[in-house]
Design a protein around this motif. Structure first.
Motif, short mmCIF file in Angstrom:
data_model
loop_
_atom_site.label_atom_id
_atom_site.label_comp_id
_atom_site.label_asym_id
_atom_site.label_seq_id
_atom_site.Cartn_x
_atom_site.Cartn_y
_atom_site.Cartn_z
N ARG A 209 2.38 1.26 19.37
CA ARG A 209 0.30 1.44 18.54
C ARG A 209 1.80 3.18 18.19
O ARG A 209 1.63 3.35 18.97
CB ARG A 209 -0.01 1.20 18.69
CG ARG A 209 -0.50 2.27 20.02
CD ARG A 209 -2.07 1.36 20.90
NE ARG A 209 -2.65 1.96 22.19
CZ ARG A 209 -3.16 2.95 21.65
NH1 ARG A 209 -3.52 4.15 21.26
NH2 ARG A 209 -3.42 3.42 23.08
N GLY A 232 4.37 6.68 7.37
CA GLY A 232 4.61 5.25 7.59
C GLY A 232 4.45 4.12 6.23
O GLY A 232 4.66 4.51 4.54
N HIS A 234 2.37 3.33 4.67
CA HIS A 234 1.12 3.09 4.72
C HIS A 234 0.10 4.33 4.32
O HIS A 234 0.95 5.08 5.60
CB HIS A 234 -0.01 1.77 4.56
CG HIS A 234 0.69 0.09 3.98
ND1 HIS A 234 0.77 0.62 2.72
CD2 HIS A 234 0.96 -0.81 4.19
CE1 HIS A 234 1.11 -0.95 2.49
NE2 HIS A 234 1.51 -1.45 3.52
N ARG A 235 -0.59 4.81 4.04
CA ARG A 235 -1.75 5.56 4.20
C ARG A 235 -2.31 5.32 5.57
O ARG A 235 -2.42 3.56 5.45
CB ARG A 235 -2.85 5.91 3.49
CG ARG A 235 -3.30 6.60 3.88
CD ARG A 235 -5.01 7.36 2.31
NE ARG A 235 -6.37 8.06 2.50
CZ ARG A 235 -6.72 8.71 2.00
NH1 ARG A 235 -6.31 8.87 1.12
NH2 ARG A 235 -7.86 9.22 1.77
N VAL A 236 -2.89 6.32 6.24
CA VAL A 236 -2.67 6.12 7.54
C VAL A 236 -4.35 6.72 7.52
O VAL A 236 -5.07 8.06 6.76
CB VAL A 236 -2.37 6.11 8.87
CG1 VAL A 236 -1.25 5.17 8.53
CG2 VAL A 236 -1.95 7.92 8.72
N GLN A 237 -5.19 6.41 8.30
CA GLN A 237 -6.63 6.50 9.28
C GLN A 237 -6.86 7.23 10.58
O GLN A 237 -6.12 6.51 11.21
CB GLN A 237 -7.89 5.74 8.49
CG GLN A 237 -7.82 4.50 8.69
CD GLN A 237 -9.27 3.47 8.65
OE1 GLN A 237 -9.59 3.76 7.33
NE2 GLN A 237 -9.20 2.80 8.41
N SER A 239 -8.69 5.88 13.89
CA SER A 239 -9.61 4.57 14.03
C SER A 239 -9.92 4.53 15.56
O SER A 239 -10.50 3.40 15.96
CB SER A 239 -8.80 3.36 14.49
OG SER A 239 -7.37 3.39 14.96
N THR A 276 0.92 10.49 4.75
CA THR A 276 -0.52 11.46 5.08
C THR A 276 -0.30 12.54 5.78
O THR A 276 0.30 12.86 6.82
CB THR A 276 -1.13 10.07 5.82
OG1 THR A 276 -0.97 8.76 5.33
CG2 THR A 276 -2.32 10.41 5.37
N LEU A 294 -4.13 5.82 15.16
CA LEU A 294 -3.68 5.94 14.12
C LEU A 294 -3.06 4.63 12.85
O LEU A 294 -2.26 4.13 13.14
CB LEU A 294 -2.41 7.50 13.34
CG LEU A 294 -2.71 8.69 13.53
CD1 LEU A 294 -1.51 9.25 14.37
CD2 LEU A 294 -3.75 8.53 12.78
N THR A 295 -3.81 4.09 12.71
CA THR A 295 -3.92 2.49 11.69
C THR A 295 -4.24 2.93 10.35
O THR A 295 -4.15 3.61 9.41
CB THR A 295 -4.94 1.54 12.25
OG1 THR A 295 -6.38 2.11 11.50
CG2 THR A 295 -4.69 1.37 14.01
N ALA A 296 -2.86 1.61 9.46
CA ALA A 296 -2.60 1.91 8.02
C ALA A 296 -4.05 1.75 7.36
O ALA A 296 -5.22 0.58 8.39
CB ALA A 296 -1.79 0.66 8.04
N THR A 297 -4.12 2.16 5.99
CA THR A 297 -5.29 1.97 5.28
C THR A 297 -4.74 1.72 3.88
O THR A 297 -4.26 1.52 3.46
CB THR A 297 -6.52 3.17 5.78
OG1 THR A 297 -7.73 2.51 4.77
CG2 THR A 297 -6.23 4.40 5.08
#
Length: 345
Positions: A209, A232, A234-237, A239, A276, A294-297
């Protein structure tokens, strides 16, 4: 999702050392890597920390750079990684291009008038010493990859190799050891004083991860700041559990194409070109309990907009004032002409 290859210097626990292991005074400053300290009589401060992250599903890369000012020698850092890391030098051009790519849009409003003022290699016997997997010299930086051992063995290895750490910093390494993490010990081996950005260091390691190590920063004694660029699919946020206790701002989000830097192109390959940029402020480091996760959003593009106002000028004067002056001169000239004509009559 993300990519590999690229990780720079810094990350979690810092101190100043000498070959003989000089005792430390109170930390001169702190960074998002846990704090910078200096030998008695010396100073060391960190201006900022910037990192680039990428993950390809199996390997994570972190490229980091610190701005360090040191009045002495032998600044040192400890970076925890989920698995043993490969350490290489990185190019500062990576961050130059990232800053250019994410620069805010500037919207300029023009005005006619100026505003007024009010407007060695093992632990001591009886301890579980860490295993030294690799040691490389990267210019003035010596980087050693360590794995295994227990907290007493790690402490002994650090002491024997000239790393002197505050007890509270050593204590923050225990959870990582319990979870089977490894460490990269980095120190400056030169004797000259430093002022400015250190050359970035790249760390690559197996990971299931995307994570940015932060728990050692709980030993810091002042507000912590860090800027992350994440490439990545996608955009990340954020978590992780700590995100609500910290100030996390999105500074940029969007796809970046036709990248110039080779390291950036590699990290952005195979569709991992969504960038991001996050800025994080941690007011109370002692409350840190987790690393950054950090996970995709949702891919919602964003770029900051900076508004500024400029005064139009004519011959070095505000254009509005110049226009008024010109109008006044014309008016005066007309009045004089009328007066002269009346006088002649």
């Amino acid at each position: 999702m993300f990519s590999s290859k690229a990780v720079r210097l810094v990350a979690v626990a810092a101190m100043i050392v000498t070959a003989g292991g000089i005792g430390l005074a109170a930390p001169a400053s702190a960074c998002a890597c846990g704090g910078v300290a200096a030998p008695a009589g010396a100073t060391a401060t960190v201006g900022n920390e910037v990192a680039l992250l990428g993950w390809d599903g199996t390997t994570e890369t972190i490229v980091m750079q610190l701005a360090l000012r040191s009045g002495g020698d032998h600044a040192a850092l400890i970076v925890p990684t989920p698995a043993p890391a490969t350490v290489t030098a990185a190019d500062a051009a990576v961050f130059t291009e990232l800053r250019e790519r994410t620069a805010p849009e500037v919207v300029t409003k023009h005005r006619w008038f100026e505003e007024t003022a009010d407007g060695s290699m093992g632990g001591a016997p009886g301890r579980a010493a860490p295993t030294v997997l690799d040691r490389v010299q990267l210019g003035p930086l010596e980087a050693t990859t360590l794995t295994g051992g227990d907290i007493s063995g790690i402490q002994a290895w650090l002491d024997e190799n000239g790393y002197v750490m505050r007890a509270e910093v050593v204590a923050t390494m225990a959870p990582y050891l319990a979870e089977g993490w490894s460490f990269v010990a980095m120190r400056l081996t030169g004797t000259a004083a430093l002022s400015g950005d250190l050359d970035p260091v790249q760390l690559s390691f197996p990971a299931d991860r995307l994570v940015y190590p932060m728990r050692m920063s709980s030993a810091a004694t002042s507000v912590q700041t860090v800027r992350l660029y994440v490439l990545g699919e996608h955009r990340v946020q954020r978590s992780d559990p700590d995100r609500g206790k910290q100030q996390v701002n999105v500074e940029f989000a969007g796809r970046v194409t036709e990248l110039d830097d080779p390291a950036l192109r590699e990290l952005a390959a195979n569709g991992r070109d969504y960038l991001t940029e996050l800025s994080v402020v941690i007011p109370k480091p002692a409350e840190i309990t987790s690393d950054f996760a950090l996970t995709a959003t949702e891919d919602k593009d964003y770029r900051r907009v900076v508004h500024r106002t400029e005064t139009l000028e004519f011959l070095g004067f505000p254009a509005g004032s110049a226009a008024l002056a010109a109008g006044l001169l014309v008016t005066v000239g007309v009045l004089l002409a009328v007066v002269v004509r009346v006088a002649r009559r």
